[in-house]
Design an enzyme around this catalytic site. Structure first.
Site: not given
Ligand code: GDP
Ligand code: MN
Length: 389
Positions: A109, A197
């Site tokens: 992530y 993101e």
């Protein structure tokens, strides 16, 4: 403003951020052609909607052949995708992105976001990437590293080493990560992003770092200087009432309760929503009609808040400071007449010319409940909403 994954990945390419090869498709036949063009091997069919959680909701599917890609595309296109991030209606799938499949070794992530209290951009990274980063944050926050960036310095060796360590990268891969972070930072800055993101950022079986997913949010207040990005706006993914409100310069956000609110001033609107919640009700929206509320704006605002089928009562809370309460009362009366409101309306007016405003409401012959006290008004709206349900 949100961008689609394929648009974000196009921008990634401009900044030398590695992404899988992909082709956009709006029909099953185009999806077939795209998969064929991407060559032998697995392709991935990805629904393009402004929401995450697509994988778990059937919006990301692997295909072994162009025929399979076509049938996945056919099952997605024209339908609504409901994920844990959307409303129950979901979002329309008008496009699918066909990508060359990647062989995943690890899923990380990685994100950049503005931390308003630190007044800086922060990088967040975790080796526990993939689909459930919210759960990781909840149950094992120590698996996520957060590091802020001084705008006068930008990305430095310290950031790269810290992120590289939590992702457990080799020194060669950490160098690659360094390039990636610098490029992402440049993109964030130049595009006036508010969030960037990548989940997952993957290590492929050959050790390459690739952005498998891509999410970019652009700061709305900077759109005036980002004409190229404004062109990427997809209004089919946005809330209709919010778009309509924006046209009339009304600050409106749809919520999921049943009591519509019409308030002047954002702070007062927040306080009104809090009070409704405190008294056991649920607001159906946030709406700030602004300081210069005119009869026309009040009418437009009524139309927008009543467009929400969950609404069972309206609470109007206006403090007449710059505006006069009698003018607001006139606006409310003409709006109620024009729009034909059939559900209970509770009005709390306070401030300049309040007596005259209340008189007008009382004499209007319309079933508008006038309340002098905000707490009472909130309770009344909640009670009336129950009755009209
Ligand atoms: P999201 O669910 O909306 O966040 O969509 P993602 O683009 O992140 O995809 C969800 C998941 O699908 C990823 O976490 C991967 O596990 C999987 N996935 C996506 N693309 C590929 C691919 O090319 N190969 C493989 N094996 N899995 C993929
Ligand atoms: Mn994802």
């Amino acid at each position: 403003m949100n961008l689609h994954e394929y648009q974000a990945k196009d921008i990634f390419k401009d900044y030398d951020i590695p992404v899988p090869e992909g082709i956009i498709a709006s029909t099953p036949d185009e999806a077939y052609e795209a998969a064929k063009k991407l060559g032998d091997g697995i392709t991935v069919v990805k629904a393009q909607v402004h929401a995450g959680g697509r994988g778990k909701a059937g919006g990301v599917k692997l295909a072994k052949t162009p025929d399979e890609a076509k049938s996945h595309a056919a099952s997605m296109l024209g339908n609504q995708l409901v994920t844990h991030q959307t409303t129950v209606e979901g979002l329309p799938i008008n496009l699918v992105y066909i990508e060359k499949g990647s062989a995943i070794d690890k899923e990380f992530y990685l994100s950049m976001v503005i931390d308003r209290s630190a007044e800086r951009l922060v990088i967040m990274a975790s080796a526990a990437g993939g689909m459930d980063i919210e759960e990781v944050a909840e149950t094992s926050p120590e698996k996520i590293c957060t590091v802020s960036v001084d705008p006068a310095v930008g990305i430095s060796g310290y950031h790269i080493r810290k992120v590289g360590r939590i992702l457990d990268l080799s020194s060669e891969q950490t160098k690659e990560l360094g390039m990636l972070l610098k490029n992402l930072y440049k993109l964030f800055d130049e595009c006036d992003a508010s969030l960037l993101e990548i989940n997952p950022l993957i290590l492929t079986d050959t050790g390459a770092i690739v952005a498998l997913d891509a999410k970019i949010n652009i700061e709305d207040n900077a759109l005036y200087r980002q004409p190229n990005l404004v062109d990427l706006r997809d209004v089919t993914q946005e809330d209709e009432s919010e778009l309509e409100a924006a046209k009339h310069d009304l600050n409106y956000v749809t919520l999921d309760g049943n009591i519509a609110c019409m308030v002047n001033g954002a702070g007062l609107a927040m306080a009104t929503m809090d009070l409704i919640q405190l008294k056991g009700g649920r607001p159906a929206n946030f709406l700030d009609v602004g300081g210069g509320a005119t009869a026309e704006r009040v009418a437009e605002a009524f139309k927008i808040i009543l467009n929400n089928s969950n609404v069972e009562a309206v609470l109007v809370n206006i403090f007449g400071g710059i505006v006069r309460c009698d003018l607001i009362a006139e606006g409310i009366i003409s709006a109620v007449k024009e729009v034909g409101v059939s559900i209970p309306v509770v009005v709390r007016l306070e401030g300049t010319n309040v007596e005259k405003g209340r008189e007008l409401l009382a004499e209007s012959g319309l079933s508008i409940a006038a309340a002098t006290d905000l707490t009472v008004a909130a309770e009344q709206a909640i009670e009336l909403a129950k009755g009209s349900a």
